[in-house]
Write an enzyme that holds these catalytic residues in place. Structure first.
Site, PDB file in Angstrom:
ATOM      1  N   THR A 122       0.825  -1.213   0.000  1.00 42.64           N
ATOM      2  CA  THR A 122       0.000   0.000   0.000  1.00 42.64           C
ATOM      3  C   THR A 122       0.856   1.259   0.000  1.00 42.64           C
ATOM      4  OG1 THR A 122      -0.101  -0.341   2.376  1.00 42.64           O
ATOM      5  CG2 THR A 122      -2.073  -0.928   1.126  1.00 42.64           C
ATOM      6  N   ASP A 136       9.922   1.117   4.799  1.00 42.76           N
ATOM      7  CA  ASP A 136      11.010   0.478   5.547  1.00 42.76           C
ATOM      8  C   ASP A 136      11.919   1.506   6.218  1.00 42.76           C
ATOM      9  OD1 ASP A 136       9.804  -1.612   4.229  1.00 42.76           O
ATOM     10  OD2 ASP A 136      11.443  -1.921   2.811  1.00 42.76           O
TER      11      ASP A 136
HETATM   12  C1  GLA Z   1       9.057  -3.858   0.342  1.00 48.11           C
HETATM   13  C2  GLA Z   1       9.241  -2.387   0.052  1.00 48.11           C
HETATM   14  C3  GLA Z   1       8.247  -1.549   0.852  1.00 48.11           C
HETATM   15  C4  GLA Z   1       6.823  -2.059   0.654  1.00 48.11           C
HETATM   16  C5  GLA Z   1       6.758  -3.571   0.863  1.00 48.11           C
HETATM   17  C6  GLA Z   1       5.410  -4.141   0.532  1.00 48.11           C
HETATM   18  O1  GLA Z   1       9.394  -4.123   1.677  1.00 48.11           O
HETATM   19  O2  GLA Z   1      10.565  -1.984   0.382  1.00 48.11           O
HETATM   20  O3  GLA Z   1       8.361  -0.199   0.487  1.00 48.11           O
HETATM   21  O4  GLA Z   1       6.334  -1.699  -0.608  1.00 48.11           O
HETATM   22  O5  GLA Z   1       7.724  -4.245   0.082  1.00 48.11           O
HETATM   23  O6  GLA Z   1       4.449  -3.673   1.417  1.00 48.11           O
END
Ligand code: GLA
Length: 388
Positions: A36, A173
């Site tokens: 999302t 993240d």
């Molecule tokens: C990875 C990406 C995040 C996010 C997730 C899915 O971890 O680094 O930014 O998009 O996938 O939610």
């Protein structure tokens, strides 16, 4: 496990004296709100008790010199020169990328040397790369002496990852690694970047992460394909909902009224994102009212949506989640992170943790032949600098 005494001793041998600063930045687990963030939507991650630690000291020149207890080679680059990606040096490139992004944003950086160690498992989808980026950004902040708010720092670290390392990830993240609060998950609005700590009362329930030991092979190309499919959905839905710029702008009711206009794959992708945003907001309300059962059910729904509509799960992730669902005391379980491998996250009653950690790995290994790793974690604090 991080061995601070060993880090300090290596620092002493390589650079002399004691490190001036220690910085730490955690990995993360996302409780709900998957795929999302790049749709301007909502996520609910928490930092985990696994982290990147750096012991650093300022230099008189503009070099960055980094050793890691985890890798044999040193990372070395000159801030006075153009910073370029080094082939075959993933961990070094995270550091270079952060220096590049900070320089590009106009920060005049001091050089530093340091020794680091991380215990966020690599390639498991627990954001070991974000932890490195956030730690390195804090190291520059410490040795150069500038202030930077946590939102700006997260954006610059994401820029390092997107534009320098070349991975097209969203903001989640880096954001959680930098801004997490102990004992809380963060509800992040990935459009406004407003965020709200949501207390996680872990006296009754615990977060257990299960690494499937399946590496996330397809993740980059499939991730980019999903992003493109979401953009297609916005374009088509925008013909009927003028002014929308992301799937975040579409309510579940609006989607239900227009779903037939979308080709099947686009429809499934959009349905995941739109219902997932809705689940995150409901999940936060349930947590606030102490309804862990209801929260867990939304985690389960999230998994089914990621499996069937977004199609980013895989047989290992499904196997782990299904085993968890059958286990007594489990409130909810789902894949977490980008998918295709990596980890699941489960919420379970505290008194069921022991049985879960014994039974689930055994059954998973019998079924898949892979040896999983389990981590019971509290919601950890976000990144920090401490002076020696
Ligand atoms: C990875 C990406 C995040 C996010 C997730 C899915 O971890 O680094 O930014 O998009 O996938 O939610």
């Amino acid at each position: 496990m991080i061995d601070r005494a060993e880090i300090a001793s290596q620092y002493q041998q390589l650079f002399g004296g004691e490190p001036r600063f220690w910085v730490r930045a955690p990995g993360r687990v996302n409780l709900i709100g998957e795929h999302t963030d790049y749709n301007d939507g909502f996520v609910l991650p928490a930092a985990i008790e696994r982290e990147m630690v750096l012991a650093v000291g300022p230099r008189d020149d503009r070099m960055t010199l980094l050793r890691s207890l985890d890798y044999p080679h040193a990372v070395e680059f000159d801030l006075a020169e153009e910073i370029e990606r080094a082939p075959e040096d993933p961990w070094g490139n995270y550091a270079r990328g952060v220096a590049w992004a900070l320089k590009e944003a106009g920060y005049a950086l001091n050089g530093f040397h340091g020794v680091g160690q991380g215990d966020v498992p690599i390639g498991s989808g627990l954001s070991s790369s974000a932890a490195i980026e956030v730690a390195v950004a804090l190291a520059y902040q410490a040795v150069t002496g500038f202030e930077m708010d946590g939102v700006t720092a997260a954006k610059l670290c994401q820029r390092a990852e997107n534009a320098f390392v070349g991975v097209n990830s969203g903001i989640m993240d880096q954001f959680i690694s930098r801004n997490a609060e102990a004992g809380h998950a963060l509800l992040i609005d990935c459009r406004s970047l407003d965020y709200r700590p949501i207390p996680l009362d872990t006296s009754d329930a615990k977060i257990v992460i299960a690494d499937t030991a399946k590496r996330r092979g397809l993740v980059d190309s499939e991730y980019n394909a999903r992003r493109a499919e979401c953009e297609t959905a916005v374009r088509i839905l925008g013909e009927h909902l003028p002014g929308i710029t992301a799937l975040r702008d579409v309510s579940v009711e609006q989607f239900n009224g227009l779903a037939e206009r979308l080709p099947e794959i686009t429809r499934k992708r959009a349905r995941h994102v739109i219902t997932e945003n809705d689940r995150v907001l409901r999940a936060v309300d349930l947590l606030a009212s102490g309804d862990l059962q209801g929260f867990g059910e939304l985690m389960n729904e999230s998994h089914r949506s990621l499996r069937d509509d977004y199609e980013v799960s895989g047989k290992e992730l499904d196997a782990m989640v299904e085993l968890a669902w059958k286990q007594p005391g489990v409130l909810g379980s789902r894949m977490t992170g980008a998918g295709f491998g990596g980890c699941t996250v489960s919420l379970l009653r505290s008194d069921s943790v022991e049985d879960f950690c014994r039974e689930v790995p055994k059954q998973y290994q019998a079924q898949t032949g892979l040896e999983p790793s389990l981590y019971v974690t509290e919601a950890a604090p976000g990144a920090e600098i401490s002076s020696q």
